[in-house]
Design an enzyme around this catalytic site. Sequence first.
Site, PDB file in Angstrom:
ATOM      1  N   PHE B  39       0.849  -1.187   0.000  1.00 55.67           N
ATOM      2  CA  PHE B  39       0.000   0.000   0.000  1.00 55.67           C
ATOM      3  C   PHE B  39       0.889   1.243   0.000  1.00 55.67           C
ATOM      4  O   PHE B  39       1.769   1.384   0.861  1.00 55.67           O
ATOM      5  CB  PHE B  39      -0.902   0.020   1.240  1.00 55.67           C
ATOM      6  CG  PHE B  39      -1.856  -1.149   1.313  1.00 55.67           C
ATOM      7  CD1 PHE B  39      -3.157  -1.038   0.840  1.00 55.67           C
ATOM      8  CD2 PHE B  39      -1.444  -2.370   1.849  1.00 55.67           C
ATOM      9  CE1 PHE B  39      -4.034  -2.118   0.907  1.00 55.67           C
ATOM     10  CE2 PHE B  39      -2.313  -3.449   1.921  1.00 55.67           C
ATOM     11  CZ  PHE B  39      -3.613  -3.319   1.443  1.00 55.67           C
ATOM     12  N   ILE B  77       2.560  -1.617   4.333  1.00 52.82           N
ATOM     13  CA  ILE B  77       2.293  -0.215   4.011  1.00 52.82           C
ATOM     14  C   ILE B  77       3.610   0.562   4.004  1.00 52.82           C
ATOM     15  O   ILE B  77       4.476   0.354   4.847  1.00 52.82           O
ATOM     16  CB  ILE B  77       1.275   0.434   4.982  1.00 52.82           C
ATOM     17  CG1 ILE B  77       1.773   0.438   6.421  1.00 52.82           C
ATOM     18  CG2 ILE B  77      -0.068  -0.289   4.913  1.00 52.82           C
ATOM     19  CD1 ILE B  77       0.852   1.190   7.368  1.00 52.82           C
ATOM     20  N   CYS B  78       3.740   1.428   3.029  1.00 55.29           N
ATOM     21  CA  CYS B  78       4.948   2.242   2.872  1.00 55.29           C
ATOM     22  C   CYS B  78       5.080   3.186   4.062  1.00 55.29           C
ATOM     23  O   CYS B  78       4.148   3.939   4.365  1.00 55.29           O
ATOM     24  CB  CYS B  78       4.879   3.038   1.573  1.00 55.29           C
ATOM     25  SG  CYS B  78       6.117   4.339   1.464  1.00 55.29           S
ATOM     26  N   ILE B  79       6.229   3.165   4.703  1.00 53.79           N
ATOM     27  CA  ILE B  79       6.376   3.937   5.943  1.00 53.79           C
ATOM     28  C   ILE B  79       6.262   5.447   5.704  1.00 53.79           C
ATOM     29  O   ILE B  79       5.638   6.163   6.489  1.00 53.79           O
ATOM     30  CB  ILE B  79       7.699   3.588   6.674  1.00 53.79           C
ATOM     31  CG1 ILE B  79       7.760   4.303   8.014  1.00 53.79           C
ATOM     32  CG2 ILE B  79       8.922   3.910   5.816  1.00 53.79           C
ATOM     33  CD1 ILE B  79       8.862   3.820   8.932  1.00 53.79           C
ATOM     34  N   ALA B  82       2.683   6.212   5.056  1.00 53.67           N
ATOM     35  CA  ALA B  82       1.909   5.919   6.256  1.00 53.67           C
ATOM     36  C   ALA B  82       2.035   7.054   7.273  1.00 53.67           C
ATOM     37  O   ALA B  82       1.038   7.530   7.820  1.00 53.67           O
ATOM     38  CB  ALA B  82       2.376   4.599   6.867  1.00 53.67           C
TER      39      ALA B  82
END
Lengths: 96, 130
Positions: B39, B77-79, B82
Amino acid sequence: MILHTLNASPSSAAFTDCVSIMAKGDALVLMGDGVYAALAGTKASKTLQQTDASLYIMTADALAAGVTNLAAAVSRIDMEGLVTLTETFPRQQAWY
Amino acid sequence: MIYSLLVLSSPFSGHSSRRAAQFAHCVTARGHTIHRVFFLDAGTLASAANSVSAQDEESPVTGWAELADQHGIELAICITSALKHGMLDQVEADRHERASPTIDAAFTVSGLGQLVDAYASSDRLITFGG
């Protein structure tokens, strides 16, 4: 062979760019706002039919948008049909 | 066949995130494996643990969490995305001195390298945007 998925209206740059690189042997799946490009008699559907690509539309998205009068070259598919296309085509290009 | 998915859209705008989840269900039903769902951008909002949906709407978090639970699919999820969207796990909540984590436990905070790995490790990478 590229599987193009278009989730943008026919007036978008995504539509224009997608059409410009679609080639023989490619397939295009219309989804979301992309389904309006399948309306019979419109400039967009005529443009699509001038390409040599196979044309598909997500049935649920077309019904949700009230797009029922489809151009002749456009085939209806469901989610399983989309998965089947991804099995056949090694690469996907998402336009949105 | 091994699939990975890239989800770019918010589950609260348009239908792309929901379509991706339906696609994932269908992929597994046809006997394929999903290596990872990554994501990115507003797609990270699919992990929002505190999101409350209307009674007649399925929660996007629940839909994805069920997929992960039933099929062992990794939800990454991409940090960077996010954090911008306020999606923090316990580690990030502690690091940035926030009161509590905001992502559902089914999701893991990850980096773009995991997207590259997903592409390299899968036969198909299918993107859902718009």
